[in-house]
Scaffold this active site. Structure first.
Site, PDB file in Angstrom:
ATOM      1  NE  ARG A  17       4.420   1.777  -1.064  1.00 36.83           N
ATOM      2  CZ  ARG A  17       5.139   1.930   0.038  1.00 36.83           C
ATOM      3  NH1 ARG A  17       6.237   2.635  -0.004  1.00 36.83           N
ATOM      4  NH2 ARG A  17       4.753   1.421   1.181  1.00 36.83           N
ATOM      5  CE  LYS A  54      10.651  -7.375 -14.142  1.00 35.97           C
ATOM      6  NZ  LYS A  54      11.502  -8.474 -13.646  1.00 35.97           N
ATOM      7  CD  GLU A 107      16.106 -18.096 -12.258  1.00 37.82           C
ATOM      8  OE1 GLU A 107      15.800 -18.565 -13.369  1.00 37.82           O
ATOM      9  OE2 GLU A 107      15.933 -16.895 -11.970  1.00 37.82           O
ATOM     10  CE  LYS A 111      17.871 -14.038 -12.786  1.00 38.69           C
ATOM     11  NZ  LYS A 111      16.477 -14.342 -12.774  1.00 38.69           N
ATOM     12  CG  HIS A 128      27.012 -38.678 -21.419  1.00 39.47           C
ATOM     13  ND1 HIS A 128      27.313 -39.977 -21.750  1.00 39.47           N
ATOM     14  CD2 HIS A 128      26.456 -38.736 -20.182  1.00 39.47           C
ATOM     15  CE1 HIS A 128      26.939 -40.784 -20.772  1.00 39.47           C
ATOM     16  NE2 HIS A 128      26.415 -40.046 -19.800  1.00 39.47           N
ATOM     17  CB  CYS A 175      -0.881   0.032   1.237  1.00 39.98           C
ATOM     18  SG  CYS A 175      -1.909  -1.413   1.429  1.00 39.98           S
ATOM     19  CD  GLU A 189      18.414 -12.429 -16.507  1.00 40.75           C
ATOM     20  OE1 GLU A 189      17.974 -13.032 -15.545  1.00 40.75           O
ATOM     21  OE2 GLU A 189      17.688 -11.863 -17.346  1.00 40.75           O
ATOM     22  CG  ASN A 247       0.629   2.363   3.722  1.00 39.26           C
ATOM     23  OD1 ASN A 247      -0.428   2.344   3.094  1.00 39.26           O
ATOM     24  ND2 ASN A 247       1.761   2.813   3.225  1.00 39.26           N
ATOM     25  N   GLY A 248      -0.222  -0.962   6.501  1.00 37.23           N
ATOM     26  CA  GLY A 248       0.106  -1.897   7.577  1.00 37.23           C
ATOM     27  C   GLY A 248      -1.073  -2.778   7.919  1.00 37.23           C
ATOM     28  CD1 TRP A 282      -0.887  -5.297  -3.926  1.00 41.22           C
ATOM     29  CD2 TRP A 282       0.516  -5.851  -2.294  1.00 41.22           C
ATOM     30  NE1 TRP A 282      -0.102  -6.304  -4.380  1.00 41.22           N
ATOM     31  CE2 TRP A 282       0.763  -6.660  -3.398  1.00 41.22           C
ATOM     32  CE3 TRP A 282       1.278  -6.017  -1.147  1.00 41.22           C
ATOM     33  CZ2 TRP A 282       1.732  -7.645  -3.407  1.00 41.22           C
ATOM     34  CZ3 TRP A 282       2.245  -6.984  -1.154  1.00 41.22           C
ATOM     35  CH2 TRP A 282       2.475  -7.786  -2.267  1.00 41.22           C
TER      36      TRP A 282
END
Ligand code: F6R
Length: 604
Positions: A28, A599, A475, A479, A498, A2, A482, A97-98, A73
């Site tokens: 946010r 993105k 992954e 990371k 192999h 929030c 990239e 908030n919270g 949120w």
């Protein structure tokens, strides 16, 4: 998460400031927004979804000299217009908030006193508490202090009372700043919200209260003594403010992980497996699962496959969306197809979703961005609640996707009776501790930084592991390549001999992930093969496994995880994320915006 904005100043400006402020808070993450404007009376306008939806409702709304705004949120209650802030009860209007931890108990008492509530939120209860206290005590700061004594949890409020033209604020554990302008003042949950209006601000500390007028700000401490606060000048830009003190978004977002896990879990009732099952979609009808995604989301799917197959003994097929969309589809009515996407807009994943829907089979999205295309089109959606991810290389969203798949795996396993109630509840106990425990893992950033010094000059780096560790290696390798532009490959440890082992030379860095005790010896014998050919081996493992090989000579350095449970992958990946970050940093690269990448990949 929030966001709060509040304004007191020139009449013509409040609406403009509130909307711009809310837009500045968008990063946010939020799922509804609202404003309250005070003139002779208070007008509240709220909307579900994007700020654009709120703006569409503002055509005939006039600016005033006092207002508060909020991006919500969802935590307590869904992302609906009714649950959006501001909330008004009696003479009090607030944004918050919270979380108020004792709101259920307070709600019952307030209902006995005759209060009734429109929303499902904890905020409306806090608002009623302030209103109730205000009926007996006319000193508003005393009212806020009393409310602070009653409300439990972490919170910050922006408050307007019906009967004066001032802006009030108070905070406990959620941050709040006071922006100082010329004949206008502001409150905000963080600096980016107000930086385009002023760079002068005061920090409101825990248990402090503020009363703002257009040309005056009064601050009171815990004992309600008036205090003088230092006025800071923010030197950075909106972007540096959004980084919250971190040098790059990527490292900030790795450090967001504890909070992200907390937010993800909060949407479900994880008291025990029965309550979790009820708060999740029903998976009873499915005997097979397909998981579709691109890049890191595909890697999450591979981790999910290992965990679901292990816990629920249900076959899981993981496919790259760009491949899946052009191949034969062998699923049926008993297959659940899960689409994983941070952005919810990835073109290949969306096309694959449409293909499955055309066949009439069930689809579930695991998504970060609310109201994105995949979230809207999938039959069901589970949000990972990671907040906006700004760094191009995903970190917190990847880890949250893995956590969501683990929650699904427990429910599936419990349904299939392959996981007992006790085992499921024990995993849930570990999940409740995850936010805390991941902080310990992230503290090993120092070790990752040291390791990065050995790696950043390398031409090639290899990541090896078996089974789930192999998926984590994929992954880790992505990371690294990239953002550091170092060629790297992930290999199933048993597969090296192999062909690929011919690339191992003196000092070639090999990162070996060994977290699965059932096959640890097998992976270690592969590590010995590369070590014998000159590799410089970093062992990433658990403390429990490392203890068995303390003085072994098949690795050069190690990083170990304290955790020993099903959540190990989330810890290992945090180490791999930190390692990639520090290698790219050593090389002085543009970490948050690596070359050639976007993105959100909305083209095929
Ligand atoms: C890698 C990365 C990408 C994304 C991929 C899918 O760090 O971020 O590989 O995972 O482009 O994106 P989403 O999850 O938005 O569908």
């Amino acid at each position: 998460m929030c966001g709060i904005i509040g304004y007191i100043g020139k009449k013509k400006d409040s609406l403009d400031v509130l909307i711009k402020g809310l837009k500045n808070l968008e990063y946010r993450g939020y799922d509804s927004a609202g404003i309250a404007l005070k003139d002779s009376k208070i007008e509240i306008i709220k909307a579900e979804g994007k700020i654009k939806n709120l703006e569409n409702k503002l055509k005939n709304v006039k600016s005033t000299n006092l207002g508060i705004g909020h991006t919500r949120w969802a935590t307590h209650g869904g992302a609906t217009e009714i649950n959006a802030h501001p909330h008004k009860v009696g003479k009090v209007t607030i944004v918050h908030n919270g979380i108020i931890e004792n709101y259920i108990e307070l709600k019952k008492k307030l209902q006995k006193d005759g209060y009734s509530f429109k929303s499902e939120t904890d905020t409306e209860i806090a608002c009623a508490i302030i209103d109730k206290l205000y009926k007996k005590e006319k000193n508003k700061i005393k009212v806020l202090k009393k409310a602070n004594g009653i409300l439990k949890g972490s919170y910050a409020f922006g408050i307007i009372f019906d009967d004066d033209d001032k802006l009030y604020a108070m905070r406990k554990d959620s941050p709040l700043i006071i922006g100082i302008g010329k004949e206008e003042n502001y409150i905000a949950s963080d600096a980016p919200a107000i930086l385009e209006f002023t760079n002068k601000y005061m920090l409101l500390e825990k248990n402090e209260y503020a009363v703002l007028d257009k040309d005056k700000v009064e601050i009171y401490n815990e004992k309600l003594q008036k205090i003088v606060k230092k006025v800071h000048t923010y030197a950075g830009t909106k972007e540096t403010a959004m980084k919250n003190g971190y040098e790059h978004f990527m490292i900030k977002e790795i450090n967001d992980e504890p909070e992200v896990f907390e937010n993800l879990i909060k949407q479900f009732d994880i008291k025990d497996i029965e309550t979790l099952k009820k708060s999740m979609p029903s998976f009873k009808k499915y005997n097979a699962i397909d998981i579709i995604g691109c890049g890191s989301a595909y890697h999450t799917g591979l981790v999910g496959k290992s965990i679901i197959e292990k816990l629920a003994k249900i076959p899981v097929n993981v496919e790259l969306a760009s491949e899946y969309r052009y191949k034969d589809n062998f699923s049926n009515k008993k297959t659940l197809t899960i689409f994983i996407s941070q952005s919810g807009e990835t073109a290949d994943t969306l096309a694959a979703l449409r293909k499955v829907k055309e066949k009439g089979f069930d689809t579930l999205g695991i998504i970060n961005t609310e109201a994105s295309s995949i979230a809207r089109e999938a039959d069901k959606v589970l949000y990972i609640k990671a907040g906006a991810e700004i760094s191009v290389a995903t970190t917190k969203a990847y880890s949250a996707q893995v956590l969501m798949l683990i929650l699904i795996a427990i429910v599936l396993g419990y349904n299939e009776k392959t996981v007992s109630k006790q085992v499921a509840n024990n995993i849930l106990k570990d999940i409740k501790m995850l936010s805390n425990n991941i902080k310990q893992t992230i503290k090993q950033e120092k070790e990752c930084k040291i390791l990065a010094k050995d790696i950043y000059k390398a031409k090639d780096v290899f990541f090896i592991g078996r089974q789930i560790d192999y998926s984590l290696c994929m992954e880790g390798s992505l990371k690294l390549k990239e953002i550091s532009y170092i060629h790297s490959e992930a290999y199933a440890a048993g597969e090296l001999k192999h062909g690929t082992i011919s690339l191992i030379e003196e000092n070639t860095p090999v990162i070996a992930v060994v977290s699965d005790e059932t096959i640890e010896e097998k992976t270690i014998s592969n590590i010995k093969e590369v070590k014998a050919r000159g590799a410089n081996v970093t062992l990433i493992t658990t403390k429990k496994i490392l203890n068995k090989y303390k003085n072994a000579d098949f690795y050069d350095q190690s990083i170990s995880i304290a955790e020993d449970n099903i959540l190990i992958p989330i810890h290992i990946v945090a180490i791999l994320q930190l390692l990639a970050y520090h290698v790219a940093k050593q090389k002085g690269l543009d970490i948050d915006k690596p070359r050639n990448l976007a993105k959100s990949v909305t083209v095929e």
